[in-house]
Design an enzyme around this catalytic site. Structure first.
Site, short mmCIF file in Angstrom:
data_model
loop_
_atom_site.label_atom_id
_atom_site.label_comp_id
_atom_site.label_asym_id
_atom_site.label_seq_id
_atom_site.Cartn_x
_atom_site.Cartn_y
_atom_site.Cartn_z
N TYR A 1 14.17 1.03 3.49
CA TYR A 1 14.43 0.91 2.04
C TYR A 1 13.48 1.81 1.27
O TYR A 1 13.91 2.55 0.37
CB TYR A 1 14.27 -0.54 1.59
CG TYR A 1 14.43 -0.69 0.09
CD1 TYR A 1 15.66 -0.46 -0.52
CD2 TYR A 1 13.35 -1.02 -0.73
CE1 TYR A 1 15.81 -0.56 -1.90
CE2 TYR A 1 13.49 -1.14 -2.10
CZ TYR A 1 14.72 -0.90 -2.68
OH TYR A 1 14.86 -0.99 -4.05
N LYS B 1 14.38 5.12 -1.22
CA LYS B 1 13.94 5.27 -2.62
C LYS B 1 12.98 6.45 -2.79
O LYS B 1 12.95 7.07 -3.85
CB LYS B 1 13.32 3.96 -3.11
CG LYS B 1 14.35 2.85 -3.32
CD LYS B 1 15.44 3.25 -4.31
CE LYS B 1 16.41 2.13 -4.60
NZ LYS B 1 17.42 2.47 -5.61
#
Length: 253
Positions: free
Chosen positions: A153, A157
Site C-alpha cells: 500500500y 501511494k
C-alpha cells in the site's frame, strides 16, 4: 456555465464528501464508482440539495477498456471536464511482505496506481485540447512514509506521489495544474476494507483520538479547486491534530 468535476471512487467516504462539497459550491458533477446504488443515491442527494447537474458513471477504474469507452462515450457537454479528482483507492490487508497475499497486492496496484493512470490517460487529452484543467490526486501519508504491514500500500501511494510530480511536468505546456492531497488517518470505510470487513479491528484504528473526517479532505479539495488559475497548490499533507507521523498517534485511552 458551471465548472464540471469528475470524481472517481465517489461511492462513499472521501469521494462522496468531495462531490457534495463541490456541488455545494457551484460545480456540476460526474460521479464514478463501482457501487451503482450508492452512486444513484449520491446523485439524487446532490440534485435535491444543491440543484446541480450530475452524470453518473458505474465504473471500475482497473479496467482500461471500460475507462476508455466510458470517457469517450460521454456527451460532448460532459467532456468539458475542469477538475479531475483521482480518488479511487484502497488498502487491503496488513500482512508482512513474506506473508503477502498476491490478490491483495494486485487489487491495490491495479486500483491505486493503474486506475489513476487509466483515468488520467483518458481525461487529460480533453483538458489539453482546451488548454486548461486541474487534476487532484488523492495520495496518503503512506506516500511519504512507510510503516509495518503497509509495504505494498505504501508503495502504491509513493508511486502516486512520483506520478503526480511527473504529470505536473508533462502537463505544464497545456496549462493543466496537478495537485496532491495526502491525508493522515481519516475515519471512512478505509480500515474496514483493509481488515476485510472486521468491524472491531477497523474501529480500533481510531480509538482514543479524533481522526479526520471525509469532509476535512473535501474542504482541502475545495480550496485547491477555487484558487485563481495563476495559483497551483502542489501538495497538501493533512493530519489529525493527534497524529504526528504515520505511526505516532496521541491516544488518550
Amino acid at each position: 456555465m458551471n465548472k464540471i468535476a469528475l470524481i472517481t471512487g465517489a461511492s462513499a467516504g472521501i469521494g462522496e464528501a468531495c462531490a457534495l462539497k463541490l456541488a455545494e459550491n457551484g460545480f456540476d458533477l460526474i460521479i464514478a464508482g463501482r457501487r451503482e446504488k450508492n452512486i444513484k443515491n449520491l446523485s439524487k442527494k446532490i440534485q435535491d440539495t444543491y440543484g446541480k447537474e450530475v452524470f453518473n458513471l458505474c465504473l471500475d477504474v482497473r479496467n482500461y477498456k471500460e475507462v476508455e469507452k466510458t470517457i469517450n462515450d460521454l456527451p460532448e457537454k460532459w467532456k468539458n471536464i475542469d477538475v479531475l479528482v483521482n480518488n479511487a483507492g484502497l488498502a487491503v490487508g496488513v500482512s508482512p511482505i513474506e506473508e503477502g497475499v498476491i490478490d491483495d497486492w494486485d487489487r491495490m496496484i491495479d486500483t491505486n496506481v493503474k486506475g489513476l493512470l487509466y483515468v488520467t490517460r483518458c481525461v487529460s487529452p480533453l483538458m489539453a485540447s482546451r488548454k486548461k484543467g486541474l487534476i487532484v490526486n488523492i495520495s496518503s501519508i503512506a506516500g511519504k512514509e512507510a510503516y509495518p504491514g503497509g509495504n505494498v500500500y505504501c508503495g502504491t501511494k509513493h508511486a502516486v506521489e512520483a506520478i503526480t510530480k511527473g504529470m505536473r511536468i508533462d502537463l505544464l505546456p497545456h496549462n493543466i495544474r496537478v495537485s496532491s492531497i495526502a491525508p493522515g488517518m481519516v475515519e471512512t470505510e478505509f480500515s474496514l476494507v483493509r481488515f476485510k470487513g472486521d468491524q472491531s479491528k477497523a474501529e480500533q484504528v481510531y480509538n482514543g483520538f479524533e481522526p479526520l473526517k471525509a469532509e476535512d479532505i473535501a474542504e482541502s479539495l475545495l480550496f485547491i479547486a477555487t484558487r485563481p488559475e495563476h495559483v497551483s497548490i502542489n501538495d497538501i499533507l493533512i493530519m489529525p491534530s493527534a497524529q504526528a507521523s504515520a505511526r505516532d498517534v496521541n491516544r488518550k485511552l
